[in-house]
Write a protein that holds these residues in place. Sequence first.
Motif, PDB file in Angstrom:
ATOM      1  N   TYR A 155      69.244 -27.759 -14.314  1.00 13.01           N
ATOM      2  CA  TYR A 155      68.784 -26.863 -13.247  1.00 13.01           C
ATOM      3  C   TYR A 155      68.072 -27.582 -12.124  1.00 13.01           C
ATOM      4  O   TYR A 155      67.958 -27.063 -11.025  1.00 13.01           O
ATOM      5  CB  TYR A 155      67.921 -25.735 -13.827  1.00 13.01           C
ATOM      6  CG  TYR A 155      66.520 -26.118 -14.246  1.00 13.01           C
ATOM      7  CD1 TYR A 155      66.298 -26.834 -15.396  1.00 13.01           C
ATOM      8  CD2 TYR A 155      65.418 -25.734 -13.476  1.00 13.01           C
ATOM      9  CE1 TYR A 155      65.020 -27.171 -15.801  1.00 13.01           C
ATOM     10  CE2 TYR A 155      64.137 -26.067 -13.863  1.00 13.01           C
ATOM     11  CZ  TYR A 155      63.939 -26.793 -15.035  1.00 13.01           C
ATOM     12  OH  TYR A 155      62.680 -27.128 -15.416  1.00 13.01           O
ATOM     13  N   ASN A 156      67.624 -28.766 -12.373  1.00 14.24           N
ATOM     14  CA  ASN A 156      66.879 -29.467 -11.323  1.00 14.24           C
ATOM     15  C   ASN A 156      67.594 -30.721 -10.864  1.00 14.24           C
ATOM     16  O   ASN A 156      66.995 -31.619 -10.308  1.00 14.24           O
ATOM     17  CB  ASN A 156      65.482 -29.818 -11.881  1.00 14.24           C
ATOM     18  CG  ASN A 156      64.505 -30.149 -10.766  1.00 14.24           C
ATOM     19  OD1 ASN A 156      64.647 -29.683  -9.639  1.00 14.24           O
ATOM     20  ND2 ASN A 156      63.516 -30.982 -11.063  1.00 14.24           N
TER      21      ASN A 156
ATOM     22  N   PRO B 150      60.719 -21.148 -16.074  1.00 10.62           N
ATOM     23  CA  PRO B 150      60.879 -22.196 -15.056  1.00 10.62           C
ATOM     24  C   PRO B 150      60.258 -23.537 -15.469  1.00 10.62           C
ATOM     25  O   PRO B 150      60.637 -24.586 -14.939  1.00 10.62           O
ATOM     26  CB  PRO B 150      60.174 -21.615 -13.827  1.00 10.62           C
ATOM     27  CG  PRO B 150      59.282 -20.538 -14.325  1.00 10.62           C
ATOM     28  CD  PRO B 150      59.838 -20.060 -15.623  1.00 10.62           C
TER      29      PRO B 150
HETATM   30  C1  LIG Z   1      62.592 -31.474 -10.310  1.00 12.56           C
HETATM   31  O1  LIG Z   1      62.913 -32.823  -9.929  1.00 12.56           O
HETATM   32  C2  LIG Z   1      61.981 -33.425  -9.066  1.00 12.56           C
HETATM   33  C3  LIG Z   1      62.493 -34.821  -8.728  1.00 12.56           C
HETATM   34  O2  LIG Z   1      63.865 -34.839  -8.513  1.00 12.56           O
HETATM   35  C4  LIG Z   1      60.632 -33.503  -9.715  1.00 12.56           C
HETATM   36  O3  LIG Z   1      59.688 -34.027  -8.796  1.00 12.56           O
HETATM   37  C5  LIG Z   1      60.187 -32.141 -10.159  1.00 12.56           C
HETATM   38  O4  LIG Z   1      58.996 -32.202 -10.902  1.00 12.56           O
HETATM   39  C6  LIG Z   1      61.247 -31.507 -11.041  1.00 12.56           C
HETATM   40  N1  LIG Z   1      60.853 -30.138 -11.360  1.00 12.56           N
HETATM   41  C7  LIG Z   1      60.840 -29.679 -12.595  1.00 12.56           C
HETATM   42  C8  LIG Z   1      60.359 -28.260 -12.758  1.00 12.56           C
HETATM   43  O5  LIG Z   1      61.223 -30.331 -13.548  1.00 12.56           O
END
Ligand SMILES: *[C@@H]1O[C@H](CO)[C@@H](O)[C@H](O)[C@H]1NC(C)=O
Length: 608
Positions: A387-388, A362
């Motif tokens: 994925y994000n 993750p």
């Molecule tokens: C996923 O994206 C958000 C902002 O869109 C960010 O704050 C967060 O850290 C990201 N998570 C990962 C695991 O990259």
Amino acid sequence: MSIASAALAISLFFATQTFGAQYRFSASSRHIWNGDLSTWGARRRLEAVRHGISDPLPGTNSSCPQGCSEHGVCNEELGRCDCPRHYTGPDCRTVNPDLEEVCEEYGFSLRTCRETSPCFNSCNNRGKCVSGFCHCHPGFWGMDCSLSRGPDGGVELLAGQGYVPRREGPKIYVYELPPNCTSWFNIKRLDRPLHLLFWQRLMSAGLRTTRGEEADFFFIPINTRALNAASITEWVLPYIRRTWPWWSGDGGHRHLIIHTGDLGVQEYPLTMRRQLNDTFSNLTWLTHWGLHTYHPGPKWHPAHRPGKDIVIPVMITTAGFHLSPLNPSIEQKARKKGADLSRNGTFFFAGRICGDRKPPNPETGECSPRRLDYSAGVRQRVYYHHYNRTGFKVVPGTRTYLEDISSHKFCLAPTGGGHGKRQVLVSLMGCIPVTLTDGVHQPFEPELRWADFSVPVPERDIARLHEVLGAVTEEQVATMQSRLRCAAQHMFYSSSLGAIIGEDGRYDAFETIIEILRMRKQYPDLPPEQYMDVDERFRKFTNCELGGPEPDVLCAQGTERQHPDMPTCTECHRHVSQSRTGSSFFSWAGGMVCCSELEMARCSRVWQ
Ligand SMILES: *[C@@H]1O[C@H](CO)[C@@H](O)[C@H](O)[C@H]1NC(C)=O
Ligand SMILES: *[C@@H]1O[C@H](CO)[C@@H](O)[C@H](O)[C@H]1NC(C)=O
Ligand SMILES: *[C@@H]1O[C@H](CO)[C@@H](O)[C@H](O)[C@H]1NC(C)=O
Ligand SMILES: *[C@@H]1O[C@H](CO)[C@@H](O)[C@H](O)[C@H]1NC(C)=O
Ligand SMILES: *[C@@H]1O[C@H](CO)[C@@H](O)[C@H](O)[C@H]1NC(C)=O
Ligand SMILES: *[C@@H]1O[C@H](CO)[C@@H](O)[C@H](O)[C@H]1NC(C)=O
């Protein structure tokens, strides 16, 4: 998450809807169904008995050794005495001394080997079903007793039951192989039995011919997924060439084999492929695996030759697909309830990402170790980059699979450890497939124009997938969605399995294979990507616009009737199944299109 549990999810999703109102199919539909199942079934049973069991013997002289028909079946055409698993010898009167081995080889234990087991097409009411083997009445033979000698000495199909060949063909000859290549298998443990469904439909669709000299194609109905598949194939091909004259006519080019393996023909051992190279190259393979170019990542070798072989859809049988948003009755009910049917999410994938079942890390988004042999690493790279991302849902699993697939515009349709089934699945759910694995043809590509209803993305663009999808206009999305309703019908074997999205079966996967074969016959040298340009009927067929008389609707999966006069597949099943040899697809003569008909020669024929 599996689709089986997803079916539950979508039932919950639509649980607030009531299923009272009937979906009106078409006012001009013609129906053979009078709604009275019990009387109707009884009448059919009587007729079946009259046609079959009490038929006089077509000839008193058998071409087999005397006594063959005591335990076996005489193939009168070849003089070959076909034995069930338990007997052997030229007249099938010797108890098989190797029974334990044979049972094991065909997927049984010694105990289950004797248990009752359904028979192919319920032996067409002309034989006794003995542990999956049709012990045909003397004079009849074949895997399902459908063959007998005609008055002119030729071989007849379903004699006396009114078999009518389809006018425009193509005519397809099916080899009746010895039972150790066909009926000895444990049907309850058969993996991917598409070759049997196809064979059933060839008969119920009027496409099978028993005259090799008039045949356009020749079907070799072997199981390519069993442990002994290679040795059967290796035995069958020379057997066919020395037993019948049809191969030599054209070097076997019009001979068809359905190979359902993950890597298609590449699954046969290399030594065997080398040894049989000439034979293998001449055959026409119908496979799920459309890889036509060497793929360096997983070191995949091509298994498909465009223009020669045909990529066919995986046969998905999972319950719950009738709850697709493309099913008009489901959609209508959802609308009545004021449910939000918009697809406001952009991109969705849930499923295995790394080669094993472990989720990716993750923190880094990576699989450890990285495996290129699974999905050519496509799933891993899509996950890693997206994925994000807002509007994207890319996860190893979800409890809301069908809600998600119903609320996103685009869905990833990658390969697995070879062929994948996602392109079939997402099309049926109305989500535009994003096909993403280099060098792979999708089902019926290039005969169908996949770019009309999907977004093909080269692997080098994975990192900028969001830009590729962002560049697709709302209007293009709407066009693709409307085309998907038709394309999805080409992906599903409705006539074998029942309707799931309100379709009538006219354009289903089986009929699409047949339509492509018709084109092959008519334009042997035309590249398949040009089919649509030269043949008006083919163009209309691929666009689901044939017109003509409204066919009788198919029985529908699920609890909803597609038409008030037509039973659901479950209702058919309940009322008619006691008169068949078991309740598997295998015993359902001719497929679900014949669900209300015991004699396959008489079942609905609306695709003339
Ligand atoms: C996923 O994206 C958000 C902002 O869109 C960010 O704050 C967060 O850290 C990201 N998570 C990962 C695991 O990259
Ligand atoms: C059976 O065979 C015998 C001798 O071969 C022949 O005389 C007779 O006519 C045949 N009967 C039938 C019904 O074909
Ligand atoms: C199947 O049976 C035939 C006899 O009918 C035999 O000659 C052949 O070797 C068997 N083939 C296989 C693959 O078991
Ligand atoms: C394969 O086809 C070619 C013609 O295309 C023919 O010459 C050859 O004999 C065929 N091979 C076999 C094994 O039938
Ligand atoms: C079969 O023959 C073709 C050429 O005719 C060759 O390209 C191919 O590599 C051969 N396949 C095998 C498995 O030997
Ligand atoms: C789509 O709309 C629903 C409400 O209709 C909302 O719950 C969901 O978060 C939205 N999804 C996206 C990806 O915007």
